[in-house]
Enzyme design. Structure first.
Site, PDB file in Angstrom:
ATOM      1  N   SER A  64       0.818  -1.209   0.000  1.00  0.00           N
ATOM      2  CA  SER A  64       0.000   0.000   0.000  1.00  0.00           C
ATOM      3  C   SER A  64       0.857   1.266   0.000  1.00  0.00           C
ATOM      4  CB  SER A  64      -0.898   0.031   1.231  1.00  0.00           C
ATOM      5  OG  SER A  64      -1.642  -1.158   1.337  1.00  0.00           O
TER       6      SER A  64
HETATM    7  N1  SAH Z   1      -0.480  -5.284   3.981  1.00  0.00           N
HETATM    8  C1  SAH Z   1       0.318  -5.553   2.809  1.00  0.00           C
HETATM    9  C2  SAH Z   1      -0.381  -5.201   1.504  1.00  0.00           C
HETATM   10  C3  SAH Z   1      -1.438  -6.128   1.244  1.00  0.00           C
HETATM   11  S1  SAH Z   1      -1.974  -6.371  -0.412  1.00  0.00           S
HETATM   12  C4  SAH Z   1       1.660  -4.887   2.877  1.00  0.00           C
HETATM   13  O1  SAH Z   1       1.912  -4.132   3.832  1.00  0.00           O
HETATM   14  O2  SAH Z   1       2.473  -5.123   1.989  1.00  0.00           O
HETATM   15  C5  SAH Z   1      -3.291  -7.464   0.014  1.00  0.00           C
HETATM   16  C6  SAH Z   1      -2.851  -8.845   0.402  1.00  0.00           C
HETATM   17  O3  SAH Z   1      -4.017  -9.526   0.848  1.00  0.00           O
HETATM   18  C7  SAH Z   1      -2.297  -9.655  -0.744  1.00  0.00           C
HETATM   19  O4  SAH Z   1      -1.049 -10.154  -0.397  1.00  0.00           O
HETATM   20  C8  SAH Z   1      -3.317 -10.776  -0.924  1.00  0.00           C
HETATM   21  O5  SAH Z   1      -2.748 -12.002  -1.335  1.00  0.00           O
HETATM   22  C9  SAH Z   1      -3.909 -10.873   0.469  1.00  0.00           C
HETATM   23  N2  SAH Z   1      -5.225 -11.484   0.580  1.00  0.00           N
HETATM   24  C10 SAH Z   1      -6.305 -11.339  -0.229  1.00  0.00           C
HETATM   25  N3  SAH Z   1      -7.353 -12.046   0.254  1.00  0.00           N
HETATM   26  C11 SAH Z   1      -6.921 -12.636   1.401  1.00  0.00           C
HETATM   27  C12 SAH Z   1      -7.528 -13.494   2.376  1.00  0.00           C
HETATM   28  N4  SAH Z   1      -8.798 -13.903   2.272  1.00  0.00           N
HETATM   29  N5  SAH Z   1      -6.780 -13.904   3.417  1.00  0.00           N
HETATM   30  C13 SAH Z   1      -5.488 -13.524   3.560  1.00  0.00           C
HETATM   31  N6  SAH Z   1      -4.857 -12.713   2.686  1.00  0.00           N
HETATM   32  C14 SAH Z   1      -5.564 -12.283   1.614  1.00  0.00           C
END
Ligand code: SAH
Length: 221
Positions: A64
């Site tokens: 993000s």
């Molecule tokens: N917080 C992260 C950015 C997240 S991007 C950072 O600081 O880099 C969103 C993430 O959510 C992705 O890696 C994606 O694979 C994950 N994601 C999506 N759906 C999910 C779920 N149901 N459970 C766990 N992770 C999930």
């Protein structure tokens, strides 16, 4: 290696992108000054690590924008003693920011490669208070509940009730809710069994995929 340049880029990021937009919480600002964001982005992007935007981290996912990490963290009103659940570990950057502030972080990721890379990165950086679990975070992680705060870093079609149920009394859930193009950052606070829902600001996240998110093959609209 953390070069002097990257450190000054990071301090500049906090001044121009974070403080300038009204983030005042000292714990949040200190954490953003400290965590080496360039270690969380792919090497090709390390020059842009402190830019005012999200960046690709592979497998169709993103880290993000720094401001979004700051606002989500500030919105949790953390003091330091909390246990926090993050859904969507991604690069592990938000988990590291939380680990700087609170006692314990539980973070869930559904993509094994990302979970493994983030766990290794956090271990190398010495964050001993983060546990990463592989699985569908839309269901939360009941084994370690209740949580003082839950932050979902992927966009959901609606607020998963199961996450609200895993909050401690006084706990808050921060989650982007909307369609695939845009969501509204939403905060749910639970106190004495009462739920209060506040809509904060517009945002754009990759989809939360899972039982209480979007379907695996569904194209969210
Ligand atoms: N917080 C992260 C950015 C997240 S991007 C950072 O600081 O880099 C969103 C993430 O959510 C992705 O890696 C994606 O694979 C994950 N994601 C999506 N759906 C999910 C779920 N149901 N459970 C766990 N992770 C999930």
């Amino acid at each position: 290696m953390i070069s002097g340049n990257l450190e000054s880029d990071r301090l500049k990021m906090v001044e121009t992108q974070i403080k300038a937009r009204g983030i005042e919480n000292r714990l949040v600002l200190e954490a953003l000054k400290k965590v080496p964001r360039h270690v969380f982005v792919p090497p090709d992007y390390s020059d842009s690590a402190y830019a005012d935007r999200p960046l690709p981290i592979g497998l169709g996912q993103t880290i993000s924008q720094p401001y979004m990490v700051a606002i989500m963290t500030e919105t949790m009103n953390l003091e330091g003693h909390e246990k926090v659940l993050e859904v969507g570990t991604g690069s592990g950057y938000q988990a590291a920011i939380l680990a700087e502030i609170v006692d314990h972080v539980v973070s869930l990721e559904r993509v094994p490669e990302l979970a493994d890379a983030a766990a290794e990165r956090l271990r190398e950086l010495g964050y001993a208070n983060v546990e990463i679990h592989l699985g569908d975070g839309s269901e939360g992680y009941a084994a370690r509940a209740p949580y003082d705060a839950i932050v979902v870093t992927a966009g959901a079609p609606e607020i998963p009730g199961v996450l609200v149920d895993q909050l401690a009394d006084g706990g808050r859930l921060i989650i982007p809710v909307g369609n695939s193009f845009q969501q509204t950052l939403t905060r749910v606070t639970v106190r004495d069994g009462e739920r209060k829902t506040e809509k904060l600001e517009g945002c754009v996240f990759v989809p939360l995929i899972g039982k209480f998110g979007w379907g695996e093959c569904e194209t969210p609209d």
